[in-house]
Design an enzyme around this catalytic site. Structure first.
Site, short mmCIF file in Angstrom:
data_model
loop_
_atom_site.label_atom_id
_atom_site.label_comp_id
_atom_site.label_asym_id
_atom_site.label_seq_id
_atom_site.Cartn_x
_atom_site.Cartn_y
_atom_site.Cartn_z
N GLU A 217 9.34 -2.77 8.30
CA GLU A 217 8.56 -3.76 8.39
C GLU A 217 9.11 -5.20 8.95
OE1 GLU A 217 6.54 -1.13 5.34
OE2 GLU A 217 8.50 -1.73 5.81
N GLY B 186 4.40 2.37 5.48
CA GLY B 186 3.32 2.88 4.32
C GLY B 186 3.63 4.20 4.21
N GLU C 46 6.44 4.58 1.71
CA GLU C 46 5.63 4.03 0.44
C GLU C 46 5.01 4.95 -0.18
OE1 GLU C 46 5.68 -0.58 0.89
OE2 GLU C 46 4.39 0.19 2.37
N ALA D 197 1.72 2.43 8.13
CA ALA D 197 0.41 1.69 8.00
C ALA D 197 -0.09 1.35 9.33
CB ALA D 197 0.45 0.63 7.24
#
Length: 257
Positions: free
Chosen positions: A131, A108, A111, A62
């Site tokens: 993360e 992300g 994911e 992300a």
């Protein structure tokens, strides 16, 4: 400029993340993904979707710098929920979505890849959820999808250490379907997509409806909890320290508060 590009060829829709250098997933790109999925459905030309990244990576995560513009826990929870909803749309899309993973699928990026129905990867790709190294937790359903593919024990190890695994290891653990040398990955993915596109769309649509019945009923509850805790943890000292350290390219000094 950060974009998500769509091209349809031979009944295959190619979605390409173009956000150099790391193909970071900004809110803009995630919203564009939602928009292009609607376009693919409306135009009704494609039978299969390929999701890929331009340049060196599939997606290295992300957009962390974007996080610094948010202040309240509710804002972070909303960000997580929005990403979860759009990735859920990928998982329940009426056409199969194939992730073509090269370079890295981290945070992300992984994911998003886990929301896809089939994953092909380069053997040397780096795959993980880092993360925790930033003092935060996955927020786009990573804590729920990863155990589904590799089991709880391995998911705990991957998430708690934040260390990536290789594409080859991901295949052994069942996280990706197949691995190839990096220079052969694109050819293999396109060949798979064309093979699926040769099938009846009626049959494809029905298979896409049926297989999700095998998933557990607690998934929705799990992702809702993840979004809430993702928002909650961003109020901590360690989250601010971890994100700052990442941006400043230094080691984080966590204080457990």
């Amino acid at each position: 400029m950060s974009v998500l590009d769509l091209k349809v060829e031979e009944k295959v829709a190619y979605l390409t993340i173009k956000s150099p250098p790391a193909n970071a997933l900004s809110q803009k790109i995630i919203s564009k993904l939602d928009e292009l999925l609607t376009q693919i459905e409306k135009e009704d030309e494609a039978k299969v979707v390929v999701l890929q990244g331009e340049g060196k990576f599939f997606s290295a995560g992300a957009d962390i710098k974007e996080f610094t513009s948010l202040q309240e826990a509710s804002e972070y929870e909303t960000l997580a929920k929005n990403g979860q909803d759009i990735f859920d749309r990928v998982e329940h899309f009426p056409l199969p979505v194939i992730a073509s993973i090269h370079g890295a699928a981290l945070g992300g990026g992984l994911e998003l890849a886990m929301a896809c129905h089939i994953r092909y990867a380069a053997a040397d790709a780096k795959i993980g959820l880092p993360e925790m190294n930033l003092g935060i937790i996955p927020g786009f359903a990573g804590t729920q999808r990863l155990p589904r593919y590799i089991g709880n024990a391995r998911a705990y190890e991957m998430i708690l250490t934040g260390e990536p695994i290789s594409g080859e290891q991901a295949k052994e653990w069942g996280l990706v379907n197949r691995v190839f040398e990096a220079d052969k990955l694109e050819k293999e993915v396109h060949q798979l997509a064309r093979k699926i596109a040769a099938k009846s769309k009626l049959g494809i649509n029905r298979i896409m409806q049926l297989i999700p019945y095998a998933n557990t009923s607690q998934f929705e509850e799990g992702v809702n909890q993840e979004a809430r805790l993702f928002g909650e943890i961003f109020g901590s000292y360690d989250a601010k320290e971890g994100v700052s350290a990442f941006i400043e390219k230094r080691a984080a000094n966590f204080q457990d508060r």
